[in-house]
Design a protein around this motif. Structure first.
Motif, PDB file in Angstrom:
ATOM      1  N   TYR A   1     -11.810   1.983   7.131  1.00  0.00           N
ATOM      2  CA  TYR A   1     -10.841   1.564   8.153  1.00  0.00           C
ATOM      3  C   TYR A   1      -9.402   1.927   7.773  1.00  0.00           C
ATOM      4  N   SER A   2      -9.215   2.402   6.556  1.00  0.00           N
ATOM      5  CA  SER A   2      -7.881   2.840   6.132  1.00  0.00           C
ATOM      6  C   SER A   2      -7.693   4.347   6.283  1.00  0.00           C
ATOM      7  N   ARG A   3      -8.741   5.042   6.693  1.00  0.00           N
ATOM      8  CA  ARG A   3      -8.669   6.500   6.811  1.00  0.00           C
ATOM      9  C   ARG A   3      -8.048   6.879   8.158  1.00  0.00           C
ATOM     10  N   LYS A   4      -6.976   7.630   8.093  1.00  0.00           N
ATOM     11  CA  LYS A   4      -6.208   7.930   9.293  1.00  0.00           C
ATOM     12  C   LYS A   4      -6.933   8.850  10.278  1.00  0.00           C
ATOM     13  N   ASP A   5      -7.868   9.640   9.785  1.00  0.00           N
ATOM     14  CA  ASP A   5      -8.562  10.567  10.681  1.00  0.00           C
ATOM     15  C   ASP A   5      -9.950  10.050  11.052  1.00  0.00           C
ATOM     16  N   TYR A   6     -10.219   8.763  10.743  1.00  0.00           N
ATOM     17  CA  TYR A   6     -11.558   8.235  11.001  1.00  0.00           C
ATOM     18  C   TYR A   6     -11.731   7.918  12.481  1.00  0.00           C
ATOM     19  N   TYR A   7     -12.971   7.897  12.939  1.00  0.00           N
ATOM     20  CA  TYR A   7     -13.212   7.871  14.376  1.00  0.00           C
ATOM     21  C   TYR A   7     -12.843   6.553  15.058  1.00  0.00           C
ATOM     22  N   PHE A   8     -12.592   5.483  14.294  1.00  0.00           N
ATOM     23  CA  PHE A   8     -12.137   4.231  14.912  1.00  0.00           C
ATOM     24  C   PHE A   8     -10.709   4.351  15.462  1.00  0.00           C
ATOM     25  N   ASN A   9      -9.923   5.296  14.923  1.00  0.00           N
ATOM     26  CA  ASN A   9      -8.503   5.436  15.287  1.00  0.00           C
ATOM     27  C   ASN A   9      -7.741   4.128  15.048  1.00  0.00           C
ATOM     28  N   TYR A  10      -8.048   3.485  13.918  1.00  0.00           N
ATOM     29  CA  TYR A  10      -7.415   2.209  13.570  1.00  0.00           C
ATOM     30  C   TYR A  10      -6.275   2.458  12.596  1.00  0.00           C
ATOM     31  N   ASP A  11      -5.177   1.740  12.780  1.00  0.00           N
ATOM     32  CA  ASP A  11      -4.028   1.929  11.898  1.00  0.00           C
ATOM     33  C   ASP A  11      -3.337   0.586  11.674  1.00  0.00           C
ATOM     34  N   ASN A  12      -3.433   0.067  10.440  1.00  0.00           N
ATOM     35  CA  ASN A  12      -2.786  -1.193  10.085  1.00  0.00           C
ATOM     36  C   ASN A  12      -2.250  -1.069   8.664  1.00  0.00           C
ATOM     37  N   PRO A  13      -0.937  -0.933   8.497  1.00  0.00           N
ATOM     38  CA  PRO A  13      -0.347  -0.771   7.168  1.00  0.00           C
ATOM     39  C   PRO A  13      -0.697  -1.908   6.205  1.00  0.00           C
ATOM     40  N   ALA A  14      -0.841  -3.118   6.710  1.00  0.00           N
ATOM     41  CA  ALA A  14      -1.185  -4.249   5.850  1.00  0.00           C
ATOM     42  C   ALA A  14      -2.583  -4.071   5.261  1.00  0.00           C
ATOM     43  N   PHE A  15      -3.500  -3.602   6.084  1.00  0.00           N
ATOM     44  CA  PHE A  15      -4.861  -3.333   5.600  1.00  0.00           C
ATOM     45  C   PHE A  15      -4.835  -2.190   4.591  1.00  0.00           C
ATOM     46  N   ASP A  16      -4.109  -1.134   4.919  1.00  0.00           N
ATOM     47  CA  ASP A  16      -4.020   0.024   4.024  1.00  0.00           C
ATOM     48  C   ASP A  16      -3.489  -0.384   2.655  1.00  0.00           C
ATOM     49  N   LYS A  17      -2.516  -1.292   2.641  1.00  0.00           N
ATOM     50  CA  LYS A  17      -1.917  -1.747   1.383  1.00  0.00           C
ATOM     51  C   LYS A  17      -2.948  -2.469   0.529  1.00  0.00           C
ATOM     52  N   ILE A  18      -3.775  -3.282   1.152  1.00  0.00           N
ATOM     53  CA  ILE A  18      -4.820  -4.001   0.416  1.00  0.00           C
ATOM     54  C   ILE A  18      -5.828  -3.021  -0.181  1.00  0.00           C
ATOM     55  N   ILE A  19      -6.230  -2.032   0.602  1.00  0.00           N
ATOM     56  CA  ILE A  19      -7.197  -1.046   0.098  1.00  0.00           C
ATOM     57  C   ILE A  19      -6.584  -0.248  -1.051  1.00  0.00           C
TER      58      ILE A  19
END
Length: 492
Positions: free
Chosen positions: A408-426
């Motif tokens: 869910y932190s991958r910018k090109d993944y098919y969900f098209n999900y983008d959350n900087p807070a989640f990315d920071k945790i990962i």
């Protein structure tokens, strides 16, 4: 005297013949529901690739065992520096690829560098992102330096996407896979079967089977007669709705275990109106997980509220966040300015959990005003349209990769999900090896995904295996997407 010798010889011949008649079988036909798009685990996301080739044809530095543990494989041992950044792998010697060429440290460096290269086609390229450099110390020693400590590095090296390939044959593995495993590829009858045979020059413990045919049986209704007739002796992933026909029959074992398959109603988060949080939350409230589980997995699935298996020690139960509530769903759609509902498409790949679940979900969403057009697609279409081109509204799929919440932190993944807070945790998780801290971070990550209703979390796919009662060694659980045949044998 001659007559006595003749009688003895005849008796010995009869005994020998009788013994051979009762010798354990060494061939096996395994039923699989999906045909792989190709046979290279390092160049495709389809689980069906690993289900045929993982541990059988291809091997990695490490491997994942049937309980999810990390085991040595082509690396017989390793050391880790105090700062957690340098791994020195000691490789097994005397290992050969199936074409007779030698395996050594150069192959490891080639494989890891290829997987993390800018032009890599590896479906799990993120597994290798922490690697700074790979160095050949000598023919049996490889030094891997990471950019930062990574608690999951040894586990990552056990994925099917991290198997070791040779530079001479890497380009042709899609059609003619060449690995170092206990089985070698023999043939692929497209649309019918893939056949592996025992490798005579295997470096490790020899397997008991001489031949294994992976028979492609896409129709769940055809699996039962194939099993009952003995034409196919094992279905490691059997249709849950058909289990009753095998239960109680002493000829078969019915084994129900756990998987890493988070079954989800995937949502295109950047496509209106799904870019609105209220719409995604409305969908989550509209879903009746129990009805979906009963209808699509014969009641055997385990409900989930975020992207982690209930069998995982770091799982957080968030299923109570979105109880089935039609009125709440309608209220949220009204807040989103869609009180009259809207139309959307639901693309469904071939597995029965998707096709059956899709009909149920379409009915449930219709109750809150969301009218879905169901579009059945084959796997090749799904991979192209949904996974690659992100050309979809909703879809249903089971993500069978282990410990993959980072997708869910991958910018090109098919969900098209983008959350900087989640990315920071990962990002922090990738730097953390302390188990207690990792547990906290994983809990926070699960909570964010649930709060954002990124997808409709449905249930953990059960692993329902049915096979001949005389077979032993097949996995009960599926911590990874594999049909590991290394310990499989027939009993008398």
């Amino acid at each position: 005297m001659k007559l006595w010798k003749t009688i003895l010889a005849a008796a010995a011949l009869a005994l020998a013949t009788g013994a051979s008649a009762f010798a354990a079988r060494t061939d096996l036909v395994i039923g699989i529901p999906l045909e792989p798009p190709h046979l290279d685990p390092t160049a495709g996301a389809a689980a069906a690739i690993d289900e045929v080739l993982y541990a059988n044809v291809f091997e990695g530095l490490t491997r994942i065992g049937q309980n999810g543990e990390v085991l040595p494989d082509l690396a017989e041992s390793w050391t880790i520096s105090d700062d957690g950044k340098v791994y020195v792998f000691k490789l097994h010697t005397g290992v050969k690829f199936h074409d007779g060429t030698d395996f050594n440290a150069d192959d490891v460096k080639f494989s890891l560098d290829r997987a993390r290269a800018d032009n890599s086609v590896n479906a799990q390229k993120g597994l290798f992102a922490a690697i700074d450099k790979v160095e050949v110390v000598d023919s049996a020693t490889v030094k891997v330096t990471l950019k930062n400590p990574q608690g999951s590095f040894l586990y990552n090296m056990g994925w099917g996407d991290a198997v070791i390939v040779a530079p001479e044959t890497a380009g042709t593995n899609k059609e003619k896979p060449i690995g170092t495993g206990p089985f070698k590829f023999q043939s692929w009858a497209k649309g019918s079967s893939i056949t592996l045979v025992k490798s005579d020059n295997y470096w490790g413990t020899p397997v008991s089977l001489d031949k294994a045919e992976f028979r492609i049986v896409p129709d769940a209704a055809a699996a039962v007669p194939a099993l009952l007739s003995g034409d196919v002796q094992a279905f490691p992933f059997f249709d849950p709705d058909s289990v009753a026909q095998a239960q109680g029959d002493p000829r078969f074992k019915v084994v129900i275990g756990a998987t890493e398959g988070e079954t989800i109603l995937a949502i295109n988060n950047k496509k209106p109106p799904f870019d609105k949080l209220q719409v995604r939350q409305a969908i989550s409230f509209a879903l009746d997980r129990k009805a979906i589980i009963d209808g699509a997995s014969a009641g055997l699935g385990v409900p989930i509220g975020s992207h982690m298996s209930p069998a995982n020690k770091d799982y957080v139960d968030l299923t109570g966040l979105y109880p089935h509530n039609v009125d709440k769903a309608k209220e949220l759609l009204k807040e989103a300015g869609l009180e009259n509902g809207f139309k959307a498409t639901l693309k469904l790949p071939p597995p029965s959990y998707a096709r059956l679940g899709g009909e149920i979900i379409a009915s449930q969403l219709r109750d809150v005003g969301i009218d879905l057009e169901i579009i059945p697609v084959e796997w090749a279409q799904w991979l192209d349209q949904v996974f690659t081109k992100k050309d979809y509204d909703l879809t249903i799929v089971s993500h069978t990769e282990p410990n993959d919440i980072d997708i869910y932190s991958r910018k090109d993944y098919y969900f098209n999900y983008d959350n900087p807070a989640f990315d920071k945790i990962i990002a922090e998780l990738n730097l953390t090896s302390d188990e207690a801290k990792r547990k906290t971070l994983l809990g926070e990550a699960q909570k964010i995904l649930a709060d954002d209703a990124v997808v409709g979390f449905l249930y953990e796919l059960p692993k329902v295996g049915v096979w001949d009662a005389k077979l032993q060694g097949l996995w009960e659980n599926a911590p990874i997407q594999a049909n590991d045949l290394t310990k499989v044998k027939w009993t008398d």
